[in-house]
Design a protein around this motif. Structure first.
Motif, PDB file in Angstrom:
ATOM      1  N   ASP A   1       0.207   5.997  65.657  1.00 14.26           N
ATOM      2  CA  ASP A   1       1.632   6.198  65.933  1.00 14.26           C
ATOM      3  C   ASP A   1       1.981   7.684  65.964  1.00 14.26           C
ATOM      4  N   LEU A   2       1.404   8.446  65.038  1.00 17.53           N
ATOM      5  CA  LEU A   2       1.629   9.892  65.023  1.00 17.53           C
ATOM      6  C   LEU A   2       1.086  10.534  66.289  1.00 17.53           C
ATOM      7  N   ALA A   3      -0.123  10.179  66.666  1.00 14.76           N
ATOM      8  CA  ALA A   3      -0.719  10.745  67.882  1.00 14.76           C
ATOM      9  C   ALA A   3       0.112  10.399  69.114  1.00 14.76           C
ATOM     10  N   ASP A   4       0.562   9.158  69.184  1.00 12.20           N
ATOM     11  CA  ASP A   4       1.385   8.726  70.320  1.00 12.20           C
ATOM     12  C   ASP A   4       2.685   9.523  70.380  1.00 12.20           C
ATOM     13  N   TRP A   5       3.318   9.702  69.236  1.00 10.90           N
ATOM     14  CA  TRP A   5       4.560  10.482  69.197  1.00 10.90           C
ATOM     15  C   TRP A   5       4.297  11.925  69.620  1.00 10.90           C
ATOM     16  N   LEU A   6       3.246  12.528  69.106  1.00  8.24           N
ATOM     17  CA  LEU A   6       2.922  13.912  69.467  1.00  8.24           C
ATOM     18  C   LEU A   6       2.666  14.065  70.962  1.00  8.24           C
ATOM     19  N   VAL A   7       1.945  13.113  71.546  1.00  8.76           N
ATOM     20  CA  VAL A   7       1.674  13.162  72.987  1.00  8.76           C
ATOM     21  C   VAL A   7       2.972  13.104  73.785  1.00  8.76           C
ATOM     22  N   LYS A   8       3.877  12.223  73.379  1.00  3.24           N
ATOM     23  CA  LYS A   8       5.107  12.003  74.138  1.00  3.24           C
ATOM     24  C   LYS A   8       6.193  13.040  73.868  1.00  3.24           C
TER      25      LYS A   8
ATOM     26  N   ALA B   1     -10.879  11.066  70.772  1.00  2.77           N
ATOM     27  CA  ALA B   1      -9.750  11.488  69.947  1.00  2.77           C
ATOM     28  C   ALA B   1      -8.475  10.827  70.468  1.00  2.77           C
ATOM     29  N   LEU B   2      -7.604  10.422  69.560  1.00  2.00           N
ATOM     30  CA  LEU B   2      -6.304   9.909  69.969  1.00  2.00           C
ATOM     31  C   LEU B   2      -5.463  11.031  70.569  1.00  2.00           C
ATOM     32  N   LEU B   3      -5.727  12.244  70.101  1.00  2.00           N
ATOM     33  CA  LEU B   3      -5.033  13.441  70.576  1.00  2.00           C
ATOM     34  C   LEU B   3      -5.993  14.608  70.411  1.00  2.00           C
ATOM     35  N   ALA B   4      -6.111  15.441  71.422  1.00  2.00           N
ATOM     36  CA  ALA B   4      -6.914  16.667  71.343  1.00  2.00           C
ATOM     37  C   ALA B   4      -6.025  17.806  71.806  1.00  2.00           C
ATOM     38  N   ARG B   5      -5.850  18.783  70.939  1.00  2.00           N
ATOM     39  CA  ARG B   5      -4.925  19.888  71.238  1.00  2.00           C
ATOM     40  C   ARG B   5      -5.429  21.204  70.673  1.00  2.00           C
ATOM     41  N   MET B   6      -4.789  22.248  71.133  1.00  2.00           N
ATOM     42  CA  MET B   6      -4.967  23.594  70.608  1.00  2.00           C
ATOM     43  C   MET B   6      -3.851  23.819  69.598  1.00  2.00           C
ATOM     44  N   SER B   7      -4.168  24.475  68.502  1.00  2.00           N
ATOM     45  CA  SER B   7      -3.119  24.780  67.522  1.00  2.00           C
ATOM     46  C   SER B   7      -2.555  26.167  67.800  1.00  2.00           C
ATOM     47  N   GLY B   8      -1.267  26.311  67.590  1.00  2.00           N
ATOM     48  CA  GLY B   8      -0.612  27.615  67.700  1.00  2.00           C
ATOM     49  C   GLY B   8      -0.977  28.381  68.943  1.00  2.00           C
ATOM     50  N   SER B   9      -1.472  29.606  68.741  1.00  2.00           N
ATOM     51  CA  SER B   9      -1.820  30.466  69.879  1.00  2.00           C
ATOM     52  C   SER B   9      -3.293  30.372  70.242  1.00  2.00           C
ATOM     53  N   GLY B  10      -3.997  29.405  69.677  1.00  2.00           N
ATOM     54  CA  GLY B  10      -5.361  29.151  70.107  1.00  2.00           C
ATOM     55  C   GLY B  10      -6.444  29.504  69.115  1.00  2.00           C
ATOM     56  N   ALA B  11      -6.083  29.748  67.877  1.00  2.00           N
ATOM     57  CA  ALA B  11      -7.092  30.084  66.876  1.00  2.00           C
ATOM     58  C   ALA B  11      -8.013  28.903  66.585  1.00  2.00           C
ATOM     59  N   SER B  12      -7.519  27.708  66.803  1.00  2.00           N
ATOM     60  CA  SER B  12      -8.344  26.521  66.584  1.00  2.00           C
ATOM     61  C   SER B  12      -7.851  25.381  67.461  1.00  2.00           C
ATOM     62  N   CYS B  13      -8.709  24.390  67.591  1.00  2.00           N
ATOM     63  CA  CYS B  13      -8.357  23.159  68.288  1.00  2.00           C
ATOM     64  C   CYS B  13      -8.619  22.014  67.324  1.00  2.00           C
ATOM     65  N   PHE B  14      -7.962  20.886  67.556  1.00  2.00           N
ATOM     66  CA  PHE B  14      -8.103  19.761  66.639  1.00  2.00           C
ATOM     67  C   PHE B  14      -8.003  18.455  67.401  1.00  2.00           C
ATOM     68  N   GLY B  15      -8.550  17.432  66.793  1.00  2.00           N
ATOM     69  CA  GLY B  15      -8.420  16.078  67.305  1.00  2.00           C
ATOM     70  C   GLY B  15      -7.900  15.174  66.210  1.00  2.00           C
TER      71      GLY B  15
ATOM     72  N   GLU C   1      -8.569   7.726  64.656  1.00  2.00           N
ATOM     73  CA  GLU C   1      -8.050   6.509  64.031  1.00  2.00           C
ATOM     74  C   GLU C   1      -8.462   6.394  62.562  1.00  2.00           C
ATOM     75  N   SER C   2      -9.611   6.960  62.210  1.00  2.00           N
ATOM     76  CA  SER C   2     -10.094   6.842  60.832  1.00  2.00           C
ATOM     77  C   SER C   2     -10.891   8.084  60.462  1.00  2.00           C
ATOM     78  N   ILE C   3     -11.127   8.252  59.168  1.00  2.00           N
ATOM     79  CA  ILE C   3     -11.942   9.382  58.729  1.00  2.00           C
ATOM     80  C   ILE C   3     -13.375   9.213  59.215  1.00  2.00           C
ATOM     81  N   GLU C   4     -13.828   7.976  59.301  1.00  2.00           N
ATOM     82  CA  GLU C   4     -15.179   7.737  59.810  1.00  2.00           C
ATOM     83  C   GLU C   4     -15.302   8.175  61.270  1.00  2.00           C
TER      84      GLU C   4
END
Length: 107
Positions: A3-10, A39-53, A56-59
């Motif tokens: 749900d969080l990923a879906d909200w962030l995408v939209k 990944a449910l969501l794959a993005r760059m954080s801030g100005s690009g210092a890191s990216c994250f995905g 659905e689970s920690i596994e």
């Protein structure tokens, strides 16, 4: 998490991403690597210092981190968890502590 990923995408975007990708095409490679790991969501954080995905689970996050680290050994890759919000009611405190213990065990 879905749900969080879906909200962030939209509802959100990173206005700096296009400019950062022009300056550092490796950001595209990183986001693509994350996306290839489902990944449910794959993005760059801030100005690009890191990216994250978001996964659905920690596994799923751990599997993705392992896959990316093997493919890109020069990258810093770490699976972690989203911190849970503190409980609003006393009866929820024990469950919250257990989830915090899980997060601590990942590091």
């Amino acid at each position: 998490v879905a749900d969080l990923a879906d909200w962030l995408v939209k509802q959100t975007r990173n206005d700096l991403q296009a400019a950062a990708q022009n300056l550092c095409p490796g950001i595209i490679d990183c986001i693509s690597a994350l996306a290839r790991t489902d990944a449910l969501l794959a993005r760059m954080s801030g100005s690009g210092a890191s990216c994250f995905g978001l996964y659905e689970s920690i596994e799923a996050a751990q599997l993705a981190a392992s896959t990316i680290a093997q493919a890109q050994p020069e990258w810093f890759v770490k699976a972690t968890a989203i911190l849970p919000s503190p409980p609003q009611r006393d009866e929820d405190y024990e469950t919250w502590v257990e989830s915090m213990d899980l997060v601590r065990s990942l590091h």
